[in-house]
Enzyme design. Structure first.
Site, short mmCIF file in Angstrom:
data_model
loop_
_atom_site.label_atom_id
_atom_site.label_comp_id
_atom_site.label_asym_id
_atom_site.label_seq_id
_atom_site.Cartn_x
_atom_site.Cartn_y
_atom_site.Cartn_z
N GLY A 249 0.83 -1.20 0.00
CA GLY A 249 0.00 0.00 0.00
C GLY A 249 0.86 1.24 0.00
O GLY A 249 0.94 1.96 -0.98
N ASN B 262 3.56 -5.96 19.35
CA ASN B 262 4.29 -7.15 18.92
C ASN B 262 5.64 -6.73 18.34
O ASN B 262 5.69 -6.16 17.25
CB ASN B 262 3.45 -7.90 17.87
CG ASN B 262 4.10 -9.22 17.45
OD1 ASN B 262 5.30 -9.44 17.69
ND2 ASN B 262 3.33 -10.08 16.83
N PRO B 263 6.73 -7.00 19.05
CA PRO B 263 8.03 -6.53 18.57
C PRO B 263 8.44 -7.17 17.24
O PRO B 263 9.24 -6.60 16.50
CB PRO B 263 9.00 -6.93 19.69
CG PRO B 263 8.29 -7.94 20.51
CD PRO B 263 6.82 -7.67 20.35
N THR C 79 6.49 -7.83 14.48
CA THR C 79 5.94 -7.09 13.34
C THR C 79 6.35 -5.62 13.39
O THR C 79 6.56 -5.00 12.35
CB THR C 79 4.40 -7.24 13.29
OG1 THR C 79 3.86 -6.91 14.58
CG2 THR C 79 4.01 -8.66 12.92
N GLN D 165 8.35 -3.56 10.39
CA GLN D 165 7.89 -2.29 9.84
C GLN D 165 9.02 -1.27 9.85
O GLN D 165 9.23 -0.55 8.88
CB GLN D 165 6.75 -1.74 10.71
CG GLN D 165 5.42 -2.35 10.43
CD GLN D 165 4.74 -1.57 9.33
OE1 GLN D 165 5.08 -1.74 8.16
NE2 GLN D 165 3.83 -0.71 9.68
N LYS E 69 1.77 4.49 19.80
CA LYS E 69 1.97 5.63 18.89
C LYS E 69 2.04 5.22 17.42
O LYS E 69 1.92 6.07 16.55
CB LYS E 69 3.27 6.35 19.24
CG LYS E 69 3.21 7.15 20.55
CD LYS E 69 4.54 7.82 20.81
CE LYS E 69 4.48 8.81 21.95
NZ LYS E 69 5.84 9.37 22.22
N GLY E 70 2.28 3.97 17.13
CA GLY E 70 2.35 3.55 15.72
C GLY E 70 3.76 3.66 15.17
O GLY E 70 4.52 4.55 15.53
N VAL E 71 4.11 2.73 14.30
CA VAL E 71 5.48 2.69 13.75
C VAL E 71 5.53 2.65 12.23
O VAL E 71 6.59 2.56 11.65
CB VAL E 71 6.27 1.48 14.30
CG1 VAL E 71 6.47 1.60 15.80
CG2 VAL E 71 5.59 0.16 13.95
N GLU F 196 5.28 4.69 9.70
CA GLU F 196 6.00 5.68 8.89
C GLU F 196 7.33 6.09 9.53
O GLU F 196 8.23 6.58 8.86
CB GLU F 196 5.15 6.94 8.67
CG GLU F 196 3.66 6.69 8.78
CD GLU F 196 2.87 6.76 7.48
OE1 GLU F 196 3.31 7.41 6.54
OE2 GLU F 196 1.79 6.15 7.44
MO1 MOS Z 1 0.56 6.11 4.71
S1 MOS Z 1 1.60 7.15 3.25
O1 MOS Z 1 -0.16 7.41 5.51
O2 MOS Z 1 -0.55 5.20 3.80
#
Ligand code: MOS
Length: 717
Positions: free
Chosen positions: A239, A610-611, A613, A617, A680-682, A684
């Site tokens: 994606g 989960n370290p 995955t 990323q 917080k998400g990883v 990006e």
């Molecule tokens: Mo990501 S570029 O925000 O799908």
């Protein structure tokens, strides 16, 4: 059930791993259709002008051709609608009129019994073009510049204090121009789509980062009720932002399927994928920094320019990040877009931060050089407790902890600060580093959870599996919270028939989805605990949860069903994840060949579910950042405004041999503000900073400062 939530953070391999390696995982392009017809796109051979006339006689004469859509017989069959939430900013601009907006624009769709027939007939479509000279990019005659603040109501260029005055006063300062090229996502799964009409409903098999967004956009384009449109996107073959919004192809194939009264499958070519969807536009930057002798920033001025298409106002405006990341009393920013005769750009991994932080973090390295200061120490001196523009305290900020961890793992202390001073044989060695930062987003999500006390559970949620491990972390949350063996948990995702769960973008998806699933688990526990029945003989418990995180609008969970994405708006805290990126490069003294011999990154992004995955990323982001710094560029024929390396052999990107060593370190961080799970998400974060770390390492290796990406052999001759 037992209290098992402490297991969050334990490593788990992918629950879909076996299905993927055995070929059982069906991507939308794999789904078998009954008696399908096939579509082939005819795309424009000019970038600007109009179509005077088509001659379809020869094409229609090919045996097996069923239909040919052109603007002459299709305009009016659908309504142009902006993409949901402005996700890709671009209007649908194909088959609406005789107008040509960009090279490679879809101008006809040939439908036939077989793919080969459709392709043959497409080659016989004759088009009489009226040609106008296109503007390809920056500096092309006819390109039109507009300040973003004059066209976007919700945009203001972040600023504070008086940056120009402070810059003029300071004695240590730098002033640099930087640029990044156009780049394309090139997901392995092409931008195909398959449309099937069944009993008045339209079923679409298409990889998507937001099935309800695509459903809503398509329903509006075709004048249908959203309930009559079904999007199936169980797996997504890449994606990176390219599937966040709707493109024009889906409506065209839906119209074609209706006309021929058969399912229609489109498989475009790789070259067509460069122009029928979005890409990362080329950017330019001017960064001026001024500091006191001790390194404290006095002024930060960041101007940015971005290419967009003629009809759309798409922009990314990464100064929202660069203005806030360091402690600086005087900041000025300004972002402009430049309209050219090109397809509309769109989201591509960390859309604003990747190019803008490249410019800022190279400039910081140049300032460190001017101050004769270690670049890590310069960042430490300017570390901030609150963001520089709105003065909101960071919900948590572990930037320097990341630098310390990464520096140690990398061996930064071995660096001789003098450029071009380290070598091994004929190879010059350079060390570089840079800051990574990305906003910690979350949005609303809905989920249905069925729990069987006999030891199984089923989750239904229109989340998206982009290869990132979404199913695995959802299953992990349920396993932990309900103490169900992970192999007894079924996760249904990727369909608009499931509870809407938002846009898988902006590093918001894991936190949005996991917090909703955790809340559903808690609701199940409450119900089970509240019932008087013996858990051993109790029946199924089913809950449906609308999760609206603090800072989101009250209707956000419901609005997801109409394709409106949801994002938190926190007016009390600045929410960001941070990281520190390090690169070692080797530049051959004679040939100037550049190798990235080691990449090390340390990242703090709150709770890591989960370290396994998460690390994947981050490594993927780091590798992409290196690839973008040294290899990737969509080359543009400036005379024809045409992409000339639109295939996987000429569009260079890193392969395994380009990445001898990559290490992603997870720095523990607790954040009780961002959301109940503290995530917080990883997605990006891993790419941000690596561009600059590489460029800074190349400078350190050679003493030559290259401010234009990609950095290739020819940049160093
Ligand atoms: Mo990501 S570029 O925000 O799908």
């Amino acid at each position: 059930m037992s209290e098992a939530s402490g297991a969050i953070g334990s490593p788990r391999t992918r629950v879909d791993g076996r299905a993927k390696v055995t070929g059982q995982a069906l991507y939308p392009s794999d789904v078998a259709l009954s008696n399908p017809a096939f579509a082939w796109l005819v795309v424009s051979a000019i970038a600007k002008g109009r179509i005077r006339a088509f001659d379809l006689n020869e094409a229609r004469a090919v045996p097996g051709v069923l239909e040919i859509l052109t603007n002459e017989n299709t305009k009016g069959s659908f309504k142009t609608q902006p993409n949901p939430g402005g996700v890709s900013g671009g209007a649908t601009t194909t088959l609406e009129s005789d107008r040509i907006w960009h090279d490679g624009q879809i101008i006809a769709v040939v439908v036939a019994d077989t793919l080969e027939t459709a392709r043959e007939a497409a080659g016989k479509v004759r088009v009489d073009f009226e040609f106008e000279t296109p503007a390809a990019s920056f500096d092309s005659p006819g390109a039109v510049e507009q300040a973003v603040s004059t066209i976007a109501e919700d945009h203001s260029d972040p600023h504070t204090g008086n940056a120009e005055a402070a810059y003029a006063r300071a004695n240590v300062k730098i002033d640099g121009h930087y640029s990044t090229p156009a780049q394309h996502h090139n997901p392995i799964e092409l931008f195909d789509t398959s449309c099937v009409w069944s009993g008045g409903k339209l079923i679409v098999y298409e990889a998507s980062q937001f099935v309800h967004g695509l459903r809503g956009a398509l329903a509006r384009q075709l004048g249908m009720n959203a309930e009559d449109v079904i999007i199936e996107s169980r797996y997504v073959g890449g994606g990176f932002g390219s599937r966040g919004g709707a493109t024009s192809r889906t409506a065209l194939i839906a119209i074609a399927a209706k006309r021929v009264n058969r399912p229609v499958r489109l498989v475009p070519t790789r070259a067509q994928c460069f122009t029928i969807a979005t890409y990362r536009a080329e950017t330019r930057h001017r960064v001026k920094l001024a500091a006191a002798q001790d390194g404290r920033l006095q002024a930060l001025i960041h101007e940015g320019w971005e290419v967009t298409s003629r009809p759309a106002n798409y922009y990314v405006s990464g100064t929202d990040a660069t203005a806030r990341v360091y402690n600086c009393p005087n900041v000025a920013t300004h972002v402009s877009i430049v309209h050219a005769d090109r397809n509309t750009p769109g989201f591509m991994r960390a859309p604003p931060e990747t190019p803008y932080m490249f410019a800022l973090e190279c400039a910081i390295d140049e300032l460190a050089q001017a101050l004769n200061m270690d670049p890590i120490e310069l960042r430490r001196v300017n570390d901030a407790a609150a963001d520089a523009i709105d003065h909101l305290p960071f919900s948590s900020r572990s930037l320097m902890a990341c630098f310390d961890r990464a520096a140690e793992a990398f061996g930064w202390h071995n660096r001789d600060p003098k450029p071009a001073s380290m070598r091994e044989g004929d190879w010059l060695i350079g060390y570089g580093c840079a800051t990574a930062t990305y906003p910690a987003n979350i949005g609303a999500a809905n989920v249905r959870l069925s729990y069987d006390p006999q030891g199984s559970a089923r989750v239904e949620i229109a989340a998206h599996e982009l290869g990132t491990g979404t199913q695995t972390i959802i299953a992990g949350i349920v396993a932990d919270r309900l103490n169900v063996p992970i192999e007894n948990i079924t996760v249904e995702l990727g369909s608009s028939l499931l509870p809407a769960a938002g846009l898988a973008a902006g590093s918001s998806h894991a936190s949005s989805v996991c917090n909703a699933v955790a809340k559903a688990c808690d609701e199940v526990r409450t119900r089970v605990a509240g019932s008087n029945r013996d858990p051993a003989t109790a029946g199924m418990v089913e809950v449906y949860i609308e999760n609206v995180p603090d800072g989101c609008g009250p209707d956000d969970a419901k609005n997801l069903y109409s394709g409106r994405p949801s994002f938190v708006n926190d007016d009390k805290h600045a929410r960001y994840a941070f990281g520190a990126q390090f690169a070692e490069v080797r530049v051959h003294e004679l040939t100037r060949e550049i190798r990235a011999s080691r990449l090390v990154g340390a990242f703090a992004a709150g709770t890591i579910i989960n370290p396994v995955t998460a690390r994947s990323q981050l490594m993927g982001g780091m590798i992409w950042g290196m690839s973008a710094a040294l290899l990737e560029e969509t080359e543009i024929d400036r005379r024809n405004a045409r992409y000339i390396n639109s295939n996987l052999s000429d569009y260079l990107m890193a392969v395994n041999a380009d990445v001898p060593s990559v290490e992603a370190i997870l720095v523990p961080e607790k954040d009780e503000i961002v959301n109940p799970l503290g995530m917080k998400g990883v997605g990006e974060l891993g790419i941000v900073g690596m561009n600059a770390a590489i460029a800074n390492a190349v400078y350190h290796a050679t003493g030559k400062r290259v401010r234009e990406l990609p950095i290739r052999i020819e940049s160093l001759i």
